[in-house]
Write a protein that holds these residues in place. Structure first.
Motif, PDB file in Angstrom:
ATOM      1  N   MET A   1       0.834  -1.183   0.000  1.00  0.00           N
ATOM      2  CA  MET A   1       0.000   0.000   0.000  1.00  0.00           C
ATOM      3  C   MET A   1       0.881   1.248   0.000  1.00  0.00           C
ATOM      4  O   MET A   1       1.910   1.290   0.659  1.00  0.00           O
ATOM      5  CB  MET A   1      -0.906  -0.008   1.235  1.00  0.00           C
ATOM      6  N   PRO A  95      -4.448   3.739  -3.323  1.00  0.00           N
ATOM      7  CA  PRO A  95      -3.204   3.318  -2.646  1.00  0.00           C
ATOM      8  C   PRO A  95      -2.996   1.808  -2.614  1.00  0.00           C
ATOM      9  O   PRO A  95      -1.864   1.345  -2.756  1.00  0.00           O
ATOM     10  CB  PRO A  95      -3.363   3.871  -1.225  1.00  0.00           C
ATOM     11  N   ASP A  96      -4.060   1.037  -2.448  1.00  0.00           N
ATOM     12  CA  ASP A  96      -3.907  -0.413  -2.388  1.00  0.00           C
ATOM     13  C   ASP A  96      -3.420  -1.000  -3.713  1.00  0.00           C
ATOM     14  O   ASP A  96      -2.730  -2.012  -3.735  1.00  0.00           O
ATOM     15  CB  ASP A  96      -5.227  -1.086  -1.994  1.00  0.00           C
ATOM     16  N   HIS A  98      -1.624   0.822  -5.939  1.00  0.00           N
ATOM     17  CA  HIS A  98      -0.471   1.608  -6.399  1.00  0.00           C
ATOM     18  C   HIS A  98      -0.776   2.241  -7.760  1.00  0.00           C
ATOM     19  O   HIS A  98       0.060   2.278  -8.661  1.00  0.00           O
ATOM     20  CB  HIS A  98       0.796   0.754  -6.489  1.00  0.00           C
TER      21      HIS A  98
END
Length: 184
Positions: A1, A95-96, A98
């Protein structure tokens, strides 16, 4: 993350441009862009009807940045006025995965000068080098030939075409998804 921090806003520079943090004084220049039906024709967002509508967009940008959900830069000419020519940034950050979605708009009198190409290159470099993104996507209306050419020149490839996946102002719209991987 991904672990992002935009509390110290990153100013980006290119040969001709400075990409800086948006501020409240940008409201009138942003209003001229967001109220222009030609500039907004491929962006499924309501036209700004008043400067207050543009101010609301600036608030959305600032609040999203504070929550690390987005980051947007104002495009200006280096060494000239600090006037907003356009905006570019990561309008959605995942975010998880990318991954982030890039979005941009430029004043009509600045089209055809390679300015958005320059701004896109700087923003993509920041996304890969600093944010450590694995991929960047651009969601483009298929009829927006200029935007499709812009991202293609910058290493993006079309991943898919979603038929009528967006409902805006009484119409179903198609979306072409382009992306670029960090390894390109």
């Amino acid at each position: 993350m991904l672990h992002l921090d935009f509390s110290l806003f990153p100013t980006l520079t290119t040969a001709r441009l400075t990409l800086r943090e948006p501020h409240p004084d940008d409201v009138n220049a942003l209003f001229l862009i967001r109220s222009n039906p030609t500039l907004m024709q491929f962006i499924p967002r309501p036209l700004a009807r008043t400067p207050a509508d543009a101010a609301a967009v600036l608030t959305l940008i600032r609040d999203g940045q504070a929550r690390t959900e987005r980051i947007n830069w104002v495009i200006t000419r280096t060494g000239q006025s600090d006037e907003l020519l356009g905006i570019i940034g990561y309008v959605n950050i995942y975010p998880d995965a990318h991954r982030a979605e890039i979005g941009y708009i430029l004043r009509a009198d600045c089209h055809g000068q390679g300015l958005m190409d320059e701004a896109l290159q700087a923003t993509v470099a920041y996304g890969f080098d600093v944010m450590r993104l694995h991929s960047i996507e651009a969601i483009i209306r298929p009829e927006n030939a200029a935007s499709r050419k812009l991202v293609a020149r910058n290493g993006f490839v079309q991943e898919g075409l979603f038929k009528e996946n967006c409902f805006f102002e009484g119409q179903y719209l198609d979306s072409a998804v382009y992306s670029r991987l960090a390894s390109v």
